[in-house]
Design a protein around this motif. Structure first.
Motif, short mmCIF file in Angstrom:
data_model
loop_
_atom_site.label_atom_id
_atom_site.label_comp_id
_atom_site.label_asym_id
_atom_site.label_seq_id
_atom_site.Cartn_x
_atom_site.Cartn_y
_atom_site.Cartn_z
N GLY A 10 0.80 -1.22 0.00
CA GLY A 10 0.00 0.00 0.00
C GLY A 10 0.84 1.27 0.00
N LEU A 11 2.02 1.20 0.61
CA LEU A 11 2.87 2.39 0.73
C LEU A 11 3.80 2.58 -0.47
CD1 LEU A 11 3.88 2.18 4.51
CD2 LEU A 11 2.40 3.91 3.45
N ILE A 12 4.45 1.51 -0.91
CA ILE A 12 5.50 1.66 -1.93
C ILE A 12 5.27 0.81 -3.18
CG2 ILE A 12 7.23 2.28 -0.21
CD1 ILE A 12 8.32 -0.55 -0.32
N GLY A 13 4.21 0.00 -3.20
CA GLY A 13 3.93 -0.83 -4.37
C GLY A 13 4.50 -2.23 -4.23
N TRP A 14 4.00 -3.15 -5.06
CA TRP A 14 4.38 -4.55 -4.88
C TRP A 14 5.81 -4.85 -5.30
CZ3 TRP A 14 5.79 -8.25 -8.46
CH2 TRP A 14 5.58 -7.96 -9.81
N ARG A 15 6.28 -4.18 -6.35
CA ARG A 15 7.66 -4.44 -6.79
C ARG A 15 8.67 -3.91 -5.77
NH1 ARG A 15 8.21 -6.25 -12.08
NH2 ARG A 15 6.30 -6.12 -13.36
N SER A 16 8.43 -2.73 -5.28
CA SER A 16 9.34 -2.15 -4.28
C SER A 16 9.32 -2.94 -2.98
CB SER A 16 8.98 -0.69 -4.01
OG SER A 16 9.17 0.10 -5.17
N THR A 17 8.21 -3.62 -2.72
CA THR A 17 8.13 -4.47 -1.52
C THR A 17 9.13 -5.61 -1.61
OG1 THR A 17 5.80 -3.91 -1.13
CG2 THR A 17 6.62 -5.98 -0.18
N TRP A 18 9.29 -6.18 -2.81
CA TRP A 18 10.28 -7.24 -2.98
C TRP A 18 11.71 -6.69 -2.86
CZ3 TRP A 18 9.56 -12.18 -2.43
CH2 TRP A 18 8.31 -12.74 -2.68
N VAL A 19 11.94 -5.48 -3.33
CA VAL A 19 13.25 -4.85 -3.15
C VAL A 19 13.52 -4.68 -1.65
CG1 VAL A 19 14.63 -2.78 -3.54
CG2 VAL A 19 13.17 -3.65 -5.36
N ALA A 20 12.51 -4.22 -0.93
CA ALA A 20 12.66 -4.04 0.52
C ALA A 20 12.95 -5.37 1.20
CB ALA A 20 11.40 -3.40 1.10
N ALA A 21 12.29 -6.44 0.75
CA ALA A 21 12.53 -7.76 1.33
C ALA A 21 13.98 -8.18 1.13
CB ALA A 21 11.59 -8.79 0.70
N ALA A 22 14.53 -7.92 -0.07
CA ALA A 22 15.93 -8.27 -0.35
C ALA A 22 16.88 -7.48 0.54
CB ALA A 22 16.25 -8.02 -1.81
N ILE A 23 16.60 -6.20 0.69
CA ILE A 23 17.45 -5.35 1.54
C ILE A 23 17.43 -5.83 2.98
CG2 ILE A 23 17.71 -3.02 2.48
CD1 ILE A 23 16.68 -1.97 -0.22
N VAL A 24 16.24 -6.15 3.46
CA VAL A 24 16.10 -6.63 4.84
C VAL A 24 16.88 -7.92 5.04
CG1 VAL A 24 14.47 -7.62 6.51
CG2 VAL A 24 13.90 -5.49 5.31
N LEU A 25 16.79 -8.85 4.09
CA LEU A 25 17.51 -10.13 4.21
C LEU A 25 19.02 -9.92 4.26
CD1 LEU A 25 15.41 -12.35 1.77
CD2 LEU A 25 15.77 -12.79 4.21
N PHE A 26 19.53 -9.03 3.42
CA PHE A 26 20.97 -8.76 3.42
C PHE A 26 21.40 -8.01 4.68
CE2 PHE A 26 21.09 -9.26 -1.36
CZ PHE A 26 22.02 -10.29 -1.35
N ALA A 27 20.56 -7.11 5.18
CA ALA A 27 20.97 -6.21 6.26
C ALA A 27 20.78 -6.80 7.65
CB ALA A 27 20.18 -4.90 6.16
N LEU A 28 19.82 -7.70 7.84
CA LEU A 28 19.52 -8.18 9.19
C LEU A 28 19.78 -9.68 9.38
CD1 LEU A 28 16.31 -6.09 10.03
CD2 LEU A 28 18.63 -5.77 10.89
N PRO A 29 19.01 -10.57 8.77
CA PRO A 29 19.19 -12.01 9.08
C PRO A 29 20.57 -12.56 8.77
CG PRO A 29 17.12 -11.64 7.91
CD PRO A 29 17.88 -10.36 7.83
N ILE A 30 21.17 -12.13 7.66
CA ILE A 30 22.48 -12.69 7.30
C ILE A 30 23.55 -12.31 8.32
CG2 ILE A 30 24.34 -12.58 5.60
CD1 ILE A 30 22.25 -12.66 3.41
N PRO A 31 23.72 -11.03 8.67
CA PRO A 31 24.71 -10.71 9.71
C PRO A 31 24.40 -11.35 11.06
CG PRO A 31 24.07 -8.73 8.51
CD PRO A 31 23.12 -9.82 8.09
#
Length: 412
Positions: A165-186
């Motif tokens: 609703g805030l940034i669109g469905w495609r940007s949501t997947w970009v956000a998911a990728a960023i979150v995975l690299f920035a939080l769970p992996i470290p």
């Protein structure tokens, strides 16, 4: 009893238990309940029908199951730390690919990647690690790691819907990728900076065989065992039925004359009950053995499907979801501990890969098969009633296998 058993030892093990929870939580990005949220946008942007999307989803999932049978052995050969990081990185890169998908052919590969890295490998790595690292507390370790499944189910869809609703469905997947690299992996790298050694001693269910050298089955030996195949009709049932119902939720609520919001709002009931069910099953596995609980986890699912068959009001959906959660929570714990109990831990990754491939295959088969049968005019109530009956029959079959399972566990 449960609390007093868990607290002293499990506190010191939280680093490794948390890694299992983190892996199963992140698997949510590749689970049906998450991907289905984007189905409408994908079908609109790529101009494909419901049937075409279902077929593409099935193809991608089947391909991931095939690869998992080969790749699962790496859980025996590589450090869980770096294997987990590699799988998470693969999931993040696939999420980026989903954000830019522009054709049907690319979508097939993206769905394959999400299902392989998410539903398949992250789940496989987490459950293999818990089964190998813990002996005396294996059931509870598996149950705690498995809490990531209901946690993801409760949180990820709400976050995704808000993000769309805030940034669109495609940007949501970009956000998911960023979150995975920035939080769970470290976080995973930090949690597993020291490799876990298995706890000393045997599980309570295995102490009758103490003092006898334990047989460690290889994957080729398991493939020659008729009992392994005899277990599959029950083990694969939750994946087939739950995926089929959740994937076709829009059609089900439309045929029932309900609002989709009712179905979505009932998911927290499944997640909450699943947590309690998983923890309780973990304590029971450590006390009685996973094999003794096999006939139980399909009964709630059968009751849930039976209720959905005859339900006329959406007010029964919380009850349906609670029963589904009861079944899924106990199933994840029981099955997470079962294979180590029966076949040992030395080749656990390769053996579990066979089972996970079957689970993924079942989840791929059900959406397409149910859709084809409904298109052919088979009433929804008939399909649901058949699923309910199958659950009860499979539970009886699991009970009939109990003597042979006990002999196998005691001879291993």
């Amino acid at each position: 009893m449960l609390a007093s058993d868990l607290r002293p030892e499990m506190r010191s093990e939280m680093r490794w238990l948390s890694s299992g929870f983190l892996l199963t939580l992140c698997s949510g990005f590749g689970q049906t309940y998450f991907i289905a949220l984007f189905a409408g946008y994908l079908k609109t942007d790529l101009a494909i029908s419901d049937g075409q999307f279902g077929s593409l989803y099935t193809i991608g999932t089947l391909a991931s199951a095939a690869l998992l049978m080969w790749a699962g052995k790496f859980a025996d050969q590589l450090s869980i730390r770096w294997l987990g990081v590699g799988v998470m990185a693969g999931l993040a890169l696939t999420s980026l690919a989903m954000a830019s998908v522009a054709s049907v052919w690319i979508l097939v590969f993206v769905l394959f990647g999400l299902r392989f890295f998410g539903q398949g490998m992250l789940t496989h790595v987490a459950m293999t690690a818990m089964g190998r690292w813990f002996n005396r507390k294996r059931g509870r370790a598996v149950s705690i790691a498995a809490l990531g499944f209901p946690a993801g189910e409760a949180v990820l869809p709400m976050i995704a819907v808000a993000s769309i609703g805030l940034i669109g469905w495609r940007s949501t997947w970009v956000a998911a990728a960023i979150v995975l690299f920035a939080l769970p992996i470290p976080i995973l790298i930090w949690l597993l900076k020291h490799e876990r050694r298995p706890t000393a001693g045997l599980a309570v269910a295995e102490t009758a065989n103490q003092g006898i050298a334990r047989r460690e089955w290889t994957r080729s030996e398991v493939l020659k065992s008729p009992l392994f195949y005899a277990l599959m009709p029950g083990v694969l049932t939750p994946s087939f039925i739950v995926t089929g119902i959740f994937f076709n939720q829009v059609t089900i609520v439309a045929l029932k004359g309900w609002e989709l919001s009712w179905f979505a709002a009932s998911f927290p009931f499944s997640a909450g009950v699943s947590v309690l069910s998983a923890l309780t099953a973990g304590w029971m596995v450590d006390r009685f053995g996973a094999r003794h609980l096999l006939p139980t986890f399909l009964v709630p699912l059968g009751l849930a499907t039976l209720i959905l068959t005859y339900a006329a009001s959406p007010y029964v959906l919380p009850v349906f979801m609670a029963l589904v959660g009861l079944s899924l929570g106990s199933a994840s714990t029981i099955q997470g501990a079962l294979w180590a109990e029966l076949y040992g831990t030395e080749h656990l990754g390769a053996i579990r890969a066979l089972v996970m491939a079957g689970v993924v295959f079942a989840s791929a088969l059900s959406p397409g098969l149910i859709g084809v049968l409904m298109d052919a005019g088979v009433p929804l109530e008939t399909l649901l009633l058949a699923m309910a009956a199958y659950c009860f029959i499979a539970a009886l079959w699991m009970g009939a296998l109990m003597p042979r399972l006990h002999r196998l566990a005691m001879s291993s």
